[in-house]
Design a protein around this motif. Structure first.
Motif, PDB file in Angstrom:
ATOM      1  N   HIS A 268      -5.107  -4.776   2.076  1.00 15.89           N
ATOM      2  CA  HIS A 268      -5.833  -3.522   2.258  1.00 15.89           C
ATOM      3  C   HIS A 268      -4.961  -2.553   3.068  1.00 15.89           C
ATOM      4  O   HIS A 268      -5.159  -2.404   4.286  1.00 15.89           O
ATOM      5  CB  HIS A 268      -7.174  -3.751   2.969  1.00 15.89           C
ATOM      6  CG  HIS A 268      -8.073  -4.710   2.266  1.00 15.89           C
ATOM      7  ND1 HIS A 268      -8.036  -6.071   2.511  1.00 15.89           N
ATOM      8  CD2 HIS A 268      -9.014  -4.518   1.296  1.00 15.89           C
ATOM      9  CE1 HIS A 268      -8.928  -6.671   1.736  1.00 15.89           C
ATOM     10  NE2 HIS A 268      -9.532  -5.760   1.000  1.00 15.89           N
ATOM     11  N   THR A 270      -3.525   0.587   4.970  1.00 16.00           N
ATOM     12  CA  THR A 270      -4.270   1.578   5.740  1.00 16.00           C
ATOM     13  C   THR A 270      -3.401   2.787   6.038  1.00 16.00           C
ATOM     14  O   THR A 270      -2.232   2.652   6.407  1.00 16.00           O
ATOM     15  CB  THR A 270      -4.748   0.975   7.079  1.00 16.00           C
ATOM     16  OG1 THR A 270      -5.515  -0.198   6.812  1.00 16.00           O
ATOM     17  CG2 THR A 270      -5.606   1.976   7.843  1.00 16.00           C
ATOM     18  N   ARG A 272      -2.265   5.526   8.420  1.00 10.12           N
ATOM     19  CA  ARG A 272      -2.265   5.683   9.874  1.00 10.12           C
ATOM     20  C   ARG A 272      -1.447   6.908  10.274  1.00 10.12           C
ATOM     21  O   ARG A 272      -0.548   7.331   9.540  1.00 10.12           O
ATOM     22  CB  ARG A 272      -1.696   4.444  10.560  1.00 10.12           C
ATOM     23  CG  ARG A 272      -2.454   3.162  10.248  1.00 10.12           C
ATOM     24  CD  ARG A 272      -1.943   2.004  11.089  1.00 10.12           C
ATOM     25  NE  ARG A 272      -2.536   0.743  10.710  1.00 10.12           N
ATOM     26  CZ  ARG A 272      -3.738   0.327  11.104  1.00 10.12           C
ATOM     27  NH1 ARG A 272      -4.447   1.081  11.923  1.00 10.12           N
ATOM     28  NH2 ARG A 272      -4.213  -0.842  10.695  1.00 10.12           N
TER      29      ARG A 272
END
Length: 350
Positions: A268, A270, A272
């Motif tokens: 997953h 992400t 940022r």
């Protein structure tokens, strides 16, 4: 015999390099401006940290007093390899493109060149994003985590100017004195790192808390005292200027750039921010940190020799097998080195 052009020759790639636009690299291009390439895989840096020793008083008949020798520390770093590639389709464009008139004035070589520009841009942009991430990690944590295929290590620069606020001292809480904290942190950097910081780069949440702080707004509303002002405007390279604070002599900025984190949870990924939402970075643009590049090399099948380059980028193409394909590959060994230790400060404020 018709002219034959090999679009993969180095003379052509030189044109490609000049055509590729950069991505947002504000941290790299503002603070890591001392660019050096090396003819070795490892980089040795002598780090000298001065002191504030004063000359001693002596009686005229006793002569001079010898000062202690200024020490230094030699650190050796091995710039990690960044090595993206892709299967190039430039050769497919040597023929007429779909929908293109047969009377087009564009030559096959021009079509292939345009595709090669796009392909090299992808490789170069991916390396630039990694360099910017490395600069952000060095500044916000004082270390760089090198995690990837066959590598897992940490490069620690010995940075100590880290502040973590807790409890009611956190920004937005009852005990937060933001202006007082900023003044103290400016002094801390000057004392520990011998540098005058003149700007703060704020994460999103930290910026909102600063701009809405009651103490700051009350001072700015005092017509008899110019405490600063908020006057936002966009700047190049993904940066936004928000204003300045008079007492601490700090300009306020935010940085929009983000990256895709595939390491923390590979299943997953992400998105940022390079500057975390709850953090501020206090720094001066005059730090002139080093950006070192180690030696890159590849094996050339045609000459049966190892080709090396002292450069920030090494680009070459080769034939891959099983399946058959032509691969365009870029290689770099970048390492941002904040060689003026503690000349900046990082604070987790909320």
């Amino acid at each position: 015999m018709p002219n034959q052009i090999d679009i993969y020759q180095p003379r052509y790639l030189a044109e490609v390099v000049r055509s590729a636009p950069p991505v947002h690299t504000f941290l790299r291009d503002t603070f890591f401006t001392n660019v050096k390439t090396f003819t070795t895989e490892e980089v040795d840096i002598d780090i000298v940290k001065g002191d504030r020793e004063m000359a001693a008083f002596v009686h005229p008949k006793l002569g001079a007093e010898t000062m202690a020798e200024e020490g230094y520390e030699t650190k050796s770093y091995k710039p990690p390899m960044v090595n993206p590639d892709l299967v190039t389709t430039a050769e497919n464009h040597m023929n007429r493109a779909p929908g293109e008139t047969i009377y087009s004035e564009r030559t096959p070589a021009q079509r292939a060149a345009e595709q090669l520009v796009r392909e090299y841009q992808r490789l170069d942009d991916s390396i630039s994003r990694r360099e910017e991430w490395m600069c952000a990690q060095a500044l916000t944590t004082g270390a760089i985590q090198i995690v990837g295929k066959g590598v897992n290590e940490e490069i620690d620069f010995g940075f100590t100017n880290k502040v973590v606020l807790t409890g009611t001292e956190q920004w937005g809480q009852s005990g937060a004195d933001i202006l007082g904290m900023l003044d103290d942190w400016v002094d801390m950097v000057y004392t520990n790192g011998f540098a005058n910081v003149d700007r703060i780069i704020c994460g999103r949440k930290a910026l909102k808390l600063l701009k809405n702080d009651k103490g700051i707004l009350e001072k700015m509303d005092n017509r008899r005292y110019q405490a600063g002002e908020f006057n936002a405007r966009d700047l190049p390279n993904g940066v936004r200027y928000h204003g300045y604070l008079t007492d601490s002599g700090l300009e306020i900025y935010s940085y929009k750039e983000v990256y895709m984190d595939r390491i923390t949870d590979p299943a997953h990924p992400t998105l940022r921010r390079l500057i975390p939402d709850n953090m501020i970075l206090m720094i001066s643009p005059d730090v002139d940190f080093m950006r070192a590049y180690g030696l890159c090399s590849y094996y050339d099948e045609a000459s049966k020799q190892l080709v090396t380059a002292e450069a920030a980028r090494l680009l070459h193409a080769y034939i891959g097998h099983k399946p058959e394909r032509k691969v365009l590959e870029a290689c770099a060994r970048p390492l941002p080195i904040p060689d003026k230790v503690d000349s900046w400060l990082v604070a987790t404020v909320c």
